[in-house]
Design an enzyme around this catalytic site. Sequence first.
Site, PDB file in Angstrom:
ATOM      1  N   HIS A 199       1.032  -1.097   0.126  1.00 26.90           N
ATOM      2  CA  HIS A 199       0.106   0.033  -0.081  1.00 26.90           C
ATOM      3  C   HIS A 199       0.790   1.428   0.145  1.00 26.90           C
ATOM      4  O   HIS A 199       2.155   1.199   0.255  1.00 26.90           O
ATOM      5  CB  HIS A 199      -0.870   0.158   1.189  1.00 26.90           C
ATOM      6  CG  HIS A 199      -0.414   0.049   2.449  1.00 26.90           C
ATOM      7  ND1 HIS A 199       0.171  -0.820   3.476  1.00 26.90           N
ATOM      8  CD2 HIS A 199       0.205   1.247   3.211  1.00 26.90           C
ATOM      9  CE1 HIS A 199       0.604  -0.463   4.309  1.00 26.90           C
ATOM     10  NE2 HIS A 199       0.856   1.102   4.480  1.00 26.90           N
TER      11      HIS A 199
ATOM     12  N   ASP B 291       1.061   4.764   1.971  1.00 23.86           N
ATOM     13  CA  ASP B 291       0.387   5.772   2.990  1.00 23.86           C
ATOM     14  C   ASP B 291      -0.359   6.948   2.797  1.00 23.86           C
ATOM     15  O   ASP B 291      -1.584   7.208   3.172  1.00 23.86           O
ATOM     16  CB  ASP B 291       1.510   6.085   4.065  1.00 23.86           C
ATOM     17  CG  ASP B 291       1.902   4.740   4.980  1.00 23.86           C
ATOM     18  OD1 ASP B 291       1.435   3.686   4.663  1.00 23.86           O
ATOM     19  OD2 ASP B 291       3.011   4.784   5.379  1.00 23.86           O
TER      20      ASP B 291
ATOM     21  N   HIS C 221       4.703  -0.163  -0.213  1.00 17.49           N
ATOM     22  CA  HIS C 221       4.973  -1.473   0.685  1.00 17.49           C
ATOM     23  C   HIS C 221       4.098  -2.263   1.030  1.00 17.49           C
ATOM     24  O   HIS C 221       2.716  -2.063   1.030  1.00 17.49           O
ATOM     25  CB  HIS C 221       5.900  -0.622   1.889  1.00 17.49           C
ATOM     26  CG  HIS C 221       4.988   0.357   2.661  1.00 17.49           C
ATOM     27  ND1 HIS C 221       4.598   1.749   2.374  1.00 17.49           N
ATOM     28  CD2 HIS C 221       4.410  -0.120   3.740  1.00 17.49           C
ATOM     29  CE1 HIS C 221       3.922   2.156   3.067  1.00 17.49           C
ATOM     30  NE2 HIS C 221       3.800   1.234   3.985  1.00 17.49           N
TER      31      HIS C 221
ATOM     32  N   ARG D 221       3.757  -8.444  17.390  1.00 12.60           N
ATOM     33  CA  ARG D 221       4.775  -7.398  16.558  1.00 12.60           C
ATOM     34  C   ARG D 221       4.344  -6.092  17.131  1.00 12.60           C
ATOM     35  O   ARG D 221       2.926  -5.844  17.060  1.00 12.60           O
ATOM     36  CB  ARG D 221       4.359  -7.345  15.123  1.00 12.60           C
ATOM     37  CG  ARG D 221       5.103  -6.421  14.378  1.00 12.60           C
ATOM     38  CD  ARG D 221       5.050  -6.543  12.747  1.00 12.60           C
ATOM     39  NE  ARG D 221       5.425  -5.668  12.085  1.00 12.60           N
ATOM     40  CZ  ARG D 221       4.936  -4.656  11.585  1.00 12.60           C
ATOM     41  NH1 ARG D 221       3.607  -4.101  11.964  1.00 12.60           N
ATOM     42  NH2 ARG D 221       5.580  -3.660  10.748  1.00 12.60           N
TER      43      ARG D 221
END
Length: 139
Positions: free
Chosen positions: A1, A3, A60, A70
Amino acid sequence: HVDKANIPSYDYSALLYLSSHDIDFGGGTLAFLDPSQKDQVVIPRAGRLLSFSSGVENLHRVESVVWGQRSVFALWFTCSKHHAAEGDLLASEEVENWFLDGSARSWMDAQMDQSGFHWLDSVIVAALVSALLIWSDGQ
């Protein structure tokens, strides 16, 4: 995607990893996608700070986490005064003047001259440190 495709006012993105790949979790790596080259993969390590411009130049994806947790502190920055929050510390004239006064600017310019490190990176790092201090006070 991308940002900036999610929120058009995003100009810079930053991730501060709070956990480490293969220690706290499996999977969860970040890859910058480049059809003309091999993807550039970032392995999360606690304390690693990643900052990048939020536009299409930094397409990314994040791999799914397969075990563990995470943890990442994600921030997005705008250069638009129109989109800055009212009374926002990072948009305040006092903070802007501190970064752009003679001594701070001279140090930042020296960093750029010696290492290719841009003064805006110092602003982003200072903003991250401020945000982390505010966040840690609330914990």
